[in-house]
Motif scaffolding. Sequence first.
Motif, PDB file in Angstrom:
ATOM      1  N   LEU A  14       0.807  -1.221   0.000  1.00  0.00           N
ATOM      2  CA  LEU A  14       0.000   0.000   0.000  1.00  0.00           C
ATOM      3  C   LEU A  14       0.842   1.274   0.000  1.00  0.00           C
ATOM      4  N   GLY A  15       2.150   1.140  -0.192  1.00  0.00           N
ATOM      5  CA  GLY A  15       2.968   2.293  -0.495  1.00  0.00           C
ATOM      6  C   GLY A  15       3.558   3.015   0.702  1.00  0.00           C
ATOM      7  N   ARG A  16       4.017   4.256   0.425  1.00  0.00           N
ATOM      8  CA  ARG A  16       4.740   5.088   1.400  1.00  0.00           C
ATOM      9  C   ARG A  16       4.015   6.408   1.612  1.00  0.00           C
ATOM     10  N   PRO A  17       2.801   6.399   2.098  1.00  0.00           N
ATOM     11  CA  PRO A  17       2.085   7.667   2.287  1.00  0.00           C
ATOM     12  C   PRO A  17       2.735   8.521   3.362  1.00  0.00           C
ATOM     13  N   GLY A  18       2.591   9.840   3.203  1.00  0.00           N
ATOM     14  CA  GLY A  18       3.045  10.760   4.236  1.00  0.00           C
ATOM     15  C   GLY A  18       4.463  11.253   4.106  1.00  0.00           C
ATOM     16  N   LEU A  19       5.152  10.910   3.002  1.00  0.00           N
ATOM     17  CA  LEU A  19       6.548  11.307   2.855  1.00  0.00           C
ATOM     18  C   LEU A  19       6.764  12.345   1.752  1.00  0.00           C
ATOM     19  N   ALA A  20       5.686  12.910   1.224  1.00  0.00           N
ATOM     20  CA  ALA A  20       5.834  13.881   0.141  1.00  0.00           C
ATOM     21  C   ALA A  20       6.648  15.090   0.573  1.00  0.00           C
ATOM     22  N   ARG A  21       6.608  15.424   1.869  1.00  0.00           N
ATOM     23  CA  ARG A  21       7.341  16.594   2.362  1.00  0.00           C
ATOM     24  C   ARG A  21       8.850  16.440   2.184  1.00  0.00           C
ATOM     25  N   ILE A  22       9.323  15.195   2.058  1.00  0.00           N
ATOM     26  CA  ILE A  22      10.753  14.978   1.819  1.00  0.00           C
ATOM     27  C   ILE A  22      10.999  14.495   0.391  1.00  0.00           C
ATOM     28  N   GLY A  23       9.999  14.695  -0.469  1.00  0.00           N
ATOM     29  CA  GLY A  23      10.166  14.396  -1.884  1.00  0.00           C
ATOM     30  C   GLY A  23       9.950  12.955  -2.281  1.00  0.00           C
ATOM     31  N   VAL A  24       9.292  12.157  -1.417  1.00  0.00           N
ATOM     32  CA  VAL A  24       9.059  10.742  -1.708  1.00  0.00           C
ATOM     33  C   VAL A  24       7.571  10.513  -1.941  1.00  0.00           C
ATOM     34  N   ALA A  29       0.305  -0.079  -4.775  1.00  0.00           N
ATOM     35  CA  ALA A  29      -0.542  -0.718  -5.779  1.00  0.00           C
ATOM     36  C   ALA A  29      -1.378   0.314  -6.526  1.00  0.00           C
ATOM     37  N   ALA A  30      -1.439   0.179  -7.838  1.00  0.00           N
ATOM     38  CA  ALA A  30      -2.269   1.086  -8.627  1.00  0.00           C
ATOM     39  C   ALA A  30      -3.748   0.839  -8.360  1.00  0.00           C
ATOM     40  N   ASP A  31      -4.133  -0.422  -8.171  1.00  0.00           N
ATOM     41  CA  ASP A  31      -5.504  -0.813  -7.832  1.00  0.00           C
ATOM     42  C   ASP A  31      -5.465  -1.366  -6.405  1.00  0.00           C
ATOM     43  N   ARG A  32      -5.638  -0.461  -5.441  1.00  0.00           N
ATOM     44  CA  ARG A  32      -5.440  -0.842  -4.046  1.00  0.00           C
ATOM     45  C   ARG A  32      -6.509  -1.806  -3.544  1.00  0.00           C
ATOM     46  N   GLY A  33      -7.744  -1.668  -4.045  1.00  0.00           N
ATOM     47  CA  GLY A  33      -8.801  -2.576  -3.620  1.00  0.00           C
ATOM     48  C   GLY A  33      -8.525  -4.015  -4.001  1.00  0.00           C
ATOM     49  N   SER A  34      -7.986  -4.226  -5.196  1.00  0.00           N
ATOM     50  CA  SER A  34      -7.687  -5.595  -5.632  1.00  0.00           C
ATOM     51  C   SER A  34      -6.522  -6.187  -4.855  1.00  0.00           C
ATOM     52  N   LEU A  35      -5.531  -5.368  -4.515  1.00  0.00           N
ATOM     53  CA  LEU A  35      -4.440  -5.858  -3.675  1.00  0.00           C
ATOM     54  C   LEU A  35      -4.970  -6.305  -2.309  1.00  0.00           C
ATOM     55  N   LYS A  36      -5.818  -5.492  -1.704  1.00  0.00           N
ATOM     56  CA  LYS A  36      -6.367  -5.833  -0.391  1.00  0.00           C
ATOM     57  C   LYS A  36      -7.168  -7.134  -0.458  1.00  0.00           C
ATOM     58  N   LEU A  41      -7.897 -12.957   0.839  1.00  0.00           N
ATOM     59  CA  LEU A  41      -8.209 -14.324   0.421  1.00  0.00           C
ATOM     60  C   LEU A  41      -7.208 -15.335   0.971  1.00  0.00           C
ATOM     61  N   VAL A  42      -5.938 -14.942   1.089  1.00  0.00           N
ATOM     62  CA  VAL A  42      -4.934 -15.891   1.595  1.00  0.00           C
ATOM     63  C   VAL A  42      -4.639 -15.678   3.079  1.00  0.00           C
ATOM     64  N   GLY A  43      -5.400 -14.800   3.734  1.00  0.00           N
ATOM     65  CA  GLY A  43      -5.251 -14.613   5.168  1.00  0.00           C
ATOM     66  C   GLY A  43      -4.152 -13.672   5.584  1.00  0.00           C
ATOM     67  N   ASN A  44      -3.627 -12.884   4.638  1.00  0.00           N
ATOM     68  CA  ASN A  44      -2.584 -11.904   4.959  1.00  0.00           C
ATOM     69  C   ASN A  44      -3.189 -10.614   5.490  1.00  0.00           C
ATOM     70  N   PRO A  45      -2.408  -9.791   6.189  1.00  0.00           N
ATOM     71  CA  PRO A  45      -2.822  -8.404   6.397  1.00  0.00           C
ATOM     72  C   PRO A  45      -3.028  -7.725   5.045  1.00  0.00           C
ATOM     73  N   GLU A  46      -3.941  -6.762   4.984  1.00  0.00           N
ATOM     74  CA  GLU A  46      -4.273  -6.134   3.705  1.00  0.00           C
ATOM     75  C   GLU A  46      -3.091  -5.428   3.058  1.00  0.00           C
ATOM     76  N   ASP A  47      -2.114  -5.014   3.872  1.00  0.00           N
ATOM     77  CA  ASP A  47      -0.995  -4.259   3.317  1.00  0.00           C
ATOM     78  C   ASP A  47       0.225  -5.120   2.989  1.00  0.00           C
ATOM     79  N   ALA A  48       0.062  -6.439   2.996  1.00  0.00           N
ATOM     80  CA  ALA A  48       1.195  -7.308   2.638  1.00  0.00           C
ATOM     81  C   ALA A  48       1.585  -7.084   1.177  1.00  0.00           C
ATOM     82  N   ALA A  49       2.863  -7.292   0.887  1.00  0.00           N
ATOM     83  CA  ALA A  49       3.358  -7.100  -0.478  1.00  0.00           C
ATOM     84  C   ALA A  49       2.945  -8.273  -1.366  1.00  0.00           C
TER      85      ALA A  49
END
Length: 285
Positions: A14-24, A29-36, A41-49
Amino acid sequence: MVLHAGPMATIQDLGRPGLARIGVGASGAADRGSLKLANRLVGNPEDAAAIEITVGDFSASPSGDLLMAVTGAPVPIWVDSRPESCNAVLRVRAGQTIRVGVASAGVRSYLAVRGGIAVPPVLGSRSTDTMAHLGPKVLADGVRLPVGAPPTTYPTVDQAVTRAATGSRLRVIMGPRDDWFTTASCRTLLTEPWTATAVGNRIGMRLAGPVLERVVSRELSSEGVVRGALQVPPGGHPTLMLADHPVTGGYPVIAVVVDADMDRAANIRPGDTLFFEETRKQALT
């Protein structure tokens, strides 16, 4: 092991939110709902890679037994010669090959494995940022990927009924620089069809259609850019900023696609026709 990476496969969470202030940028995921969904489905946390597959044509083989799931753009799936389904829990034995065919609609599919893809995180995320070159490299044939320890929770469903995140009508909030454009151009943005061109990637998507004319001709000092921004360069054709967009830009932003519609925007294919409709912040709450 990745046997065939296809045209563009990357590791995404789900990326690196909150770092724009340091240029990041956030990336992710481009389609975050499908990643979640794939992770649930496999029992992972929603933000697993997981692996973001572009268009399809991907194959891999595990060295141990794994649970997997493929979501997002609908694709044919085979485990060895056995056909399988999207949005379902797949049991893939050591040495078998999972093969993902070409998407029949949409652009991006997600392959999640129980335990997640356990490459080292960079700035708190395992996402590949193709613009900033942060995180793991774009996947290539022959790459071996580590899988993390399985979570303590177990999958509770075998299959999910869902629609792929596709659609041609996107809601926008006008501005912040809509006053740099003629009234007719603002109306044109909201009434005329636009076509996604082949000039596009995880950074942005160039659109073809009428020229959006400006009333302010001077240069714009660089200012912040967000996912969903519709930047308009001097040629007058907008570019829709996607997951790996720059954090600043020097072209005026006529409107911004609302965040809730960006999963669908990420699945627009070259040649697709799309429309923008205005909404207001109050309507989203």
